[in-house]
Design a protein around this motif. Structure first.
Motif, mmCIF file in Angstrom:
data_model
loop_
_atom_site.group_PDB
_atom_site.id
_atom_site.type_symbol
_atom_site.label_atom_id
_atom_site.label_comp_id
_atom_site.label_asym_id
_atom_site.label_seq_id
_atom_site.Cartn_x
_atom_site.Cartn_y
_atom_site.Cartn_z
ATOM 1 N N SER A 125 0.819 -1.210 0.000
ATOM 2 C CA SER A 125 0.000 0.000 0.000
ATOM 3 C C SER A 125 0.854 1.262 0.000
ATOM 4 C CB SER A 125 -0.899 0.013 1.235
ATOM 5 O OG SER A 125 -1.553 1.265 1.364
ATOM 6 N N PRO A 126 0.615 2.184 -0.935
ATOM 7 C CA PRO A 126 1.327 3.466 -0.898
ATOM 8 C C PRO A 126 0.860 4.348 0.252
ATOM 9 C CG PRO A 126 -0.322 3.474 -2.643
ATOM 10 C CD PRO A 126 -0.295 2.092 -2.077
ATOM 11 N N ARG A 127 -0.207 3.956 0.924
ATOM 12 C CA ARG A 127 -0.681 4.685 2.098
ATOM 13 C C ARG A 127 0.135 4.346 3.340
ATOM 14 N NH1 ARG A 127 -3.200 9.475 2.619
ATOM 15 N NH2 ARG A 127 -5.366 9.491 1.947
ATOM 16 N N SER A 128 0.526 3.079 3.475
ATOM 17 C CA SER A 128 1.226 2.630 4.687
ATOM 18 C C SER A 128 2.663 2.194 4.455
ATOM 19 C CB SER A 128 0.457 1.463 5.312
ATOM 20 O OG SER A 128 0.446 0.340 4.432
ATOM 21 N N LEU A 129 3.066 2.063 3.191
ATOM 22 C CA LEU A 129 4.389 1.530 2.836
ATOM 23 C C LEU A 129 4.617 0.165 3.469
ATOM 24 C CD1 LEU A 129 6.863 4.579 2.929
ATOM 25 C CD2 LEU A 129 5.721 3.545 0.972
ATOM 26 N N ASP A 130 3.583 -0.661 3.455
ATOM 27 C CA ASP A 130 3.685 -1.989 4.049
ATOM 28 C C ASP A 130 2.841 -2.964 3.237
ATOM 29 O OD1 ASP A 130 4.501 -3.912 5.777
ATOM 30 O OD2 ASP A 130 3.297 -3.229 7.494
ATOM 31 N N TRP A 131 3.179 -4.254 3.388
ATOM 32 C CA TRP A 131 2.417 -5.305 2.727
ATOM 33 C C TRP A 131 1.199 -5.678 3.559
ATOM 34 C CZ3 TRP A 131 3.352 -6.585 -2.148
ATOM 35 C CH2 TRP A 131 4.629 -6.365 -2.680
ATOM 36 N N VAL A 132 0.043 -5.730 2.916
ATOM 37 C CA VAL A 132 -1.221 -6.053 3.570
ATOM 38 C C VAL A 132 -1.745 -7.361 2.990
ATOM 39 C CG1 VAL A 132 -3.575 -5.296 4.036
ATOM 40 C CG2 VAL A 132 -1.726 -3.601 3.860
ATOM 41 N N GLU A 133 -2.031 -8.325 3.847
ATOM 42 C CA GLU A 133 -2.556 -9.603 3.374
ATOM 43 C C GLU A 133 -4.007 -9.442 2.952
ATOM 44 O OE1 GLU A 133 -3.005 -14.267 4.838
ATOM 45 O OE2 GLU A 133 -2.167 -12.754 6.196
ATOM 46 N N LEU A 134 -4.349 -9.873 1.744
ATOM 47 C CA LEU A 134 -5.703 -9.739 1.229
ATOM 48 C C LEU A 134 -6.561 -10.974 1.488
ATOM 49 C CD1 LEU A 134 -5.130 -7.911 -2.169
ATOM 50 C CD2 LEU A 134 -5.420 -6.963 0.123
ATOM 51 N N ALA A 207 11.907 4.253 0.354
ATOM 52 C CA ALA A 207 11.273 4.948 1.471
ATOM 53 C C ALA A 207 10.910 3.987 2.585
ATOM 54 C CB ALA A 207 10.035 5.681 0.977
ATOM 55 N N ALA A 208 10.404 2.803 2.217
ATOM 56 C CA ALA A 208 10.029 1.797 3.216
ATOM 57 C C ALA A 208 11.243 1.333 4.009
ATOM 58 C CB ALA A 208 9.345 0.613 2.538
ATOM 59 N N ARG A 209 12.381 1.139 3.328
ATOM 60 C CA ARG A 209 13.591 0.726 4.029
ATOM 61 C C ARG A 209 14.082 1.824 4.969
ATOM 62 N NH1 ARG A 209 14.653 -2.037 -0.957
ATOM 63 N NH2 ARG A 209 15.494 -0.137 -1.881
ATOM 64 N N GLN A 210 14.066 3.056 4.505
ATOM 65 C CA GLN A 210 14.552 4.159 5.330
ATOM 66 C C GLN A 210 13.668 4.390 6.565
ATOM 67 O OE1 GLN A 210 15.154 7.685 2.916
ATOM 68 N NE2 GLN A 210 16.103 6.482 1.285
ATOM 69 N N LEU A 211 12.367 4.160 6.405
ATOM 70 C CA LEU A 211 11.438 4.374 7.521
ATOM 71 C C LEU A 211 11.252 3.128 8.390
ATOM 72 C CD1 LEU A 211 8.728 6.445 5.617
ATOM 73 C CD2 LEU A 211 10.439 7.303 7.228
ATOM 74 N N GLY A 212 11.924 2.052 7.995
ATOM 75 C CA GLY A 212 11.860 0.844 8.802
ATOM 76 C C GLY A 212 10.553 0.105 8.678
#
Length: 212
Positions: A125-134, A207-212
């Motif tokens: 998700s570009p909203r959370s920068l995380d993987w969401v299980e569908l 961005a996801a890597r930098q923000l952890g």
């Protein structure tokens, strides 16, 4: 490695299932003609045409949903100028990117790297920068994308966003500034442009890597 003859099954193909999903809602989806290199793409994927993924790779260049709102990858075509195996090469490990959307979101089939739902589809998700299980299989994802998003994009849309999506060029997605994952981002966006999908993927992964 299985040969192309072992991967192509005419008698038990998933193509009728794919066509049924695409044609269930007339005007919503476009199933593009396959690339001349469709057989090579299927061979590189090593999936059989008995599966919907294999049928899409071998028999289509990809599927566009709502003028490119979602792009389901196949063997490549002018509207989606990249094949499923080509897009994954050098980008993935333990998951397989199968589709993406106009907002810079990415759908992937989990191979064990994304969570406990191995074999299920996840959404970056570009909203959370995380993987969401569908909580769905690839086949279920295909039916969902071709039928009704059911509010899935409610936190990323605004009145008139359909025209911005329809105006996107091939293989491009929307880029928001401030980015969607920041608290400063409001919709409708203050600044929006379109960028190549590959650029959006790289930017968001960094961005996801930098923000952890």
């Amino acid at each position: 490695m299985r040969s192309i003859e072992e991967l192509v099954d005419i008698q038990d193909s998933a193509l009728p299932f794919v066509r049924e999903a695409v044609e269930a809602h007339p005007g919503r989806c476009v199933m593009h003609p396959p690339s001349e290199t469709a057989a090579d793409a299927l061979y590189r994927c090593q999936v059989t045409t008995r599966s919907p993924m294999g049928a899409i790779v071998y028999h289509t260049g990809g599927i566009s949903v709502l003028d490119g709102w979602v792009r389901i990858l196949g063997s490549g075509c002018p509207a989606i100028p990249r094949s499923l195996p080509e897009w994954n090469e050098g980008r993935t490990a333990g998951f397989y990117l199968v589709a993406d959307d106009a907002f810079g979101g990415f759908f992937a089939l989990d191979g064990g790297a994304l969570g406990p739902g191995k074999g299920e589809v996840f959404y970056f998700s570009p909203r959370s920068l995380d993987w969401v299980e569908l909580e769905c299989t690839y086949s279920q994802f295909l039916v969902w994308a071709c039928s009704d998003f059911r509010g899935f994009y409610d936190d990323m849309i605004w009145p008139g966003c359909e025209s911005a999506i329809a105006g996107l060029g091939p293989d491009r997605c929307l880029f928001f500034w401030p980015p969607l994952w920041t608290t400063e981002c409001v919709l409708p966006p203050g600044e929006i442009k379109d960028v190549p999908v590959a650029e959006a993927w790289g930017f968001q992964m960094d961005a996801a890597r930098q923000l952890g």
